[in-house]
Write a protein that holds these residues in place. Structure first.
Motif, PDB file in Angstrom:
ATOM      1  N   LYS A  53      48.405  44.395  41.998  1.00 25.42           N
ATOM      2  CA  LYS A  53      48.442  45.716  41.357  1.00 25.42           C
ATOM      3  C   LYS A  53      48.465  45.580  39.835  1.00 25.42           C
ATOM      4  CE  LYS A  53      51.219  49.969  41.244  1.00 25.42           C
ATOM      5  NZ  LYS A  53      52.451  50.619  41.772  1.00 25.42           N
ATOM      6  N   SER A  56      45.083  44.502  38.643  1.00 26.81           N
ATOM      7  CA  SER A  56      44.148  45.629  38.729  1.00 26.81           C
ATOM      8  C   SER A  56      44.329  46.556  37.535  1.00 26.81           C
ATOM      9  CB  SER A  56      44.371  46.403  40.034  1.00 26.81           C
ATOM     10  OG  SER A  56      44.101  45.584  41.154  1.00 26.81           O
ATOM     11  N   GLY A  59      42.441  45.509  34.650  1.00 23.95           N
ATOM     12  CA  GLY A  59      40.992  45.562  34.815  1.00 23.95           C
ATOM     13  C   GLY A  59      40.376  44.302  35.393  1.00 23.95           C
ATOM     14  N   ALA A  62      39.697  44.718  41.492  1.00 23.61           N
ATOM     15  CA  ALA A  62      39.477  46.040  42.075  1.00 23.61           C
ATOM     16  C   ALA A  62      39.532  45.903  43.583  1.00 23.61           C
ATOM     17  CB  ALA A  62      38.131  46.606  41.642  1.00 23.61           C
ATOM     18  N   SER A  63      40.210  46.835  44.235  1.00 29.45           N
ATOM     19  CA  SER A  63      40.326  46.811  45.693  1.00 29.45           C
ATOM     20  C   SER A  63      39.519  47.951  46.288  1.00 29.45           C
ATOM     21  CB  SER A  63      41.796  46.945  46.114  1.00 29.45           C
ATOM     22  OG  SER A  63      42.557  45.859  45.617  1.00 29.45           O
ATOM     23  N   ARG A  64      38.765  47.637  47.326  1.00 34.23           N
ATOM     24  CA  ARG A  64      37.961  48.631  48.017  1.00 34.23           C
ATOM     25  C   ARG A  64      38.299  48.592  49.508  1.00 34.23           C
ATOM     26  NH1 ARG A  64      37.214  49.252  43.388  1.00 34.23           N
ATOM     27  NH2 ARG A  64      35.258  49.469  42.193  1.00 34.23           N
ATOM     28  N   THR A  69      39.595  42.748  48.007  1.00 35.97           N
ATOM     29  CA  THR A  69      39.816  42.708  46.557  1.00 35.97           C
ATOM     30  C   THR A  69      38.802  41.771  45.923  1.00 35.97           C
ATOM     31  OG1 THR A  69      42.177  43.091  46.881  1.00 35.97           O
ATOM     32  CG2 THR A  69      41.500  42.224  44.739  1.00 35.97           C
ATOM     33  N   GLU A  72      36.634  41.798  38.923  1.00 31.95           N
ATOM     34  CA  GLU A  72      35.786  42.721  38.177  1.00 31.95           C
ATOM     35  C   GLU A  72      34.972  41.959  37.123  1.00 31.95           C
ATOM     36  OE1 GLU A  72      35.385  45.596  39.707  1.00 31.95           O
ATOM     37  OE2 GLU A  72      36.157  46.935  38.148  1.00 31.95           O
ATOM     38  N   ASN A  76      34.716  45.061  32.322  1.00 32.77           N
ATOM     39  CA  ASN A  76      35.731  45.984  32.818  1.00 32.77           C
ATOM     40  C   ASN A  76      37.154  45.515  32.511  1.00 32.77           C
ATOM     41  OD1 ASN A  76      33.703  47.566  33.835  1.00 32.77           O
ATOM     42  ND2 ASN A  76      33.982  46.957  35.972  1.00 32.77           N
TER      43      ASN A  76
END
Length: 234
Positions: A53, A56, A59, A62-64, A69, A72, A76
């Motif tokens: 976290k 993230s 930057g 990123a988790s989708r 995960t 990036e 970013n």
């Protein structure tokens, strides 16, 4: 409420993983799964999720949903984050980031020096002088480096611009590395006369001279970094 121990563990993992991300450790393999990370570091899922976290928020990750995960792209990353900037500058191939950081300083610090000369906050200007005096009195490289950092950060404060002052954590962190590099290349610590010329101009309220004197130091630093890059390439 999370325990201090849990937070400390999460921060340690965040730092380890952040350094690995920035140095390209996952470029070929992709970022590990949560289960793989927990097994490797012997951490709980709660601690690992907290570390991810934090990364993230910087930057870096990123988790989708259903995609896991991933790391990036560099564009970013939060390059103004002190941790991210330090990790970038600690990379063995960091001449480019040192150059880019110095270019950013060149866009900010001369203006801050000019504003300091115009604002004339006597207490803030006294802190700049304290930095210079500490540079002069320093008996070892570490003390000299800290005094040099204090000098430059004090100028940001004396500018009276709160946005410049908010850059203090990032500037302090990055200066700690970049000044060491330029001193190493130059073969000596900071030039006291050059720094004093900035202070004197600020004390006199001479914004034009303060801005020019600040820019001169940074352009010299850029020259050192460019020469180091050329030498590395050769």
């Amino acid at each position: 409420m999370r325990s201090e121990f849990g937070v400390s563990l999460a921060y340690g993992l965040m730092r380890t993983l952040g350094q690995s991300i920035v140095t390209g450790a996952f470029e070929q393999t992709g970022f590990p799964t949560e289960a793989e990370l927990c097994q490797k570091f012997g951490a709980s899922r709660t601690v690992m999720r907290e570390a991810v976290k934090m990364l993230s928020a910087k930057g870096l990750l990123a988790s989708r949903q259903r995609q896991g995960t991933r790391v990036e792209p560099v564009e970013n990353w939060n390059l103004l984050d002190p941790d991210v900037l330090r990790w970038l500058m600690e990379r063995p191939y960091s001449n480019k980031i040192f150059k880019e950081f110095t270019q950013m300083r060149l866009a900010i610090e001369p203006t801050a020096a000019a504003l300091a000369a115009q604002v004339q906050n006597k207490l803030a200007i006294a802190e700049i002088r304290e930095g210079l005096e500490a540079m002069s009195a320093a008996k070892d490289p570490d003390a000299s480096l800290q005094a040099d950092i204090d000098f430059h950060v004090a100028i940001l404060k004396a500018s009276g611009n709160p946005f410049f002052w908010r850059l203090k954590p990032m500037i302090t962190n990055a200066l700690n590395l970049s000044i060491q590099l330029t001193n190493q290349i130059a073969g000596h610590t900071a030039d006291l006369a050059q720094h004093e010329s900035i202070l004197v101009a600020i004390e006199k309220g001479d914004a034009v001279t303060a801005e020019a004197a600040s820019a001169a130091i940074l352009r010299e630093s850029l020259t050192f970094i460019e020469k180091a890059a050329e030498a590395s390439a050769a």
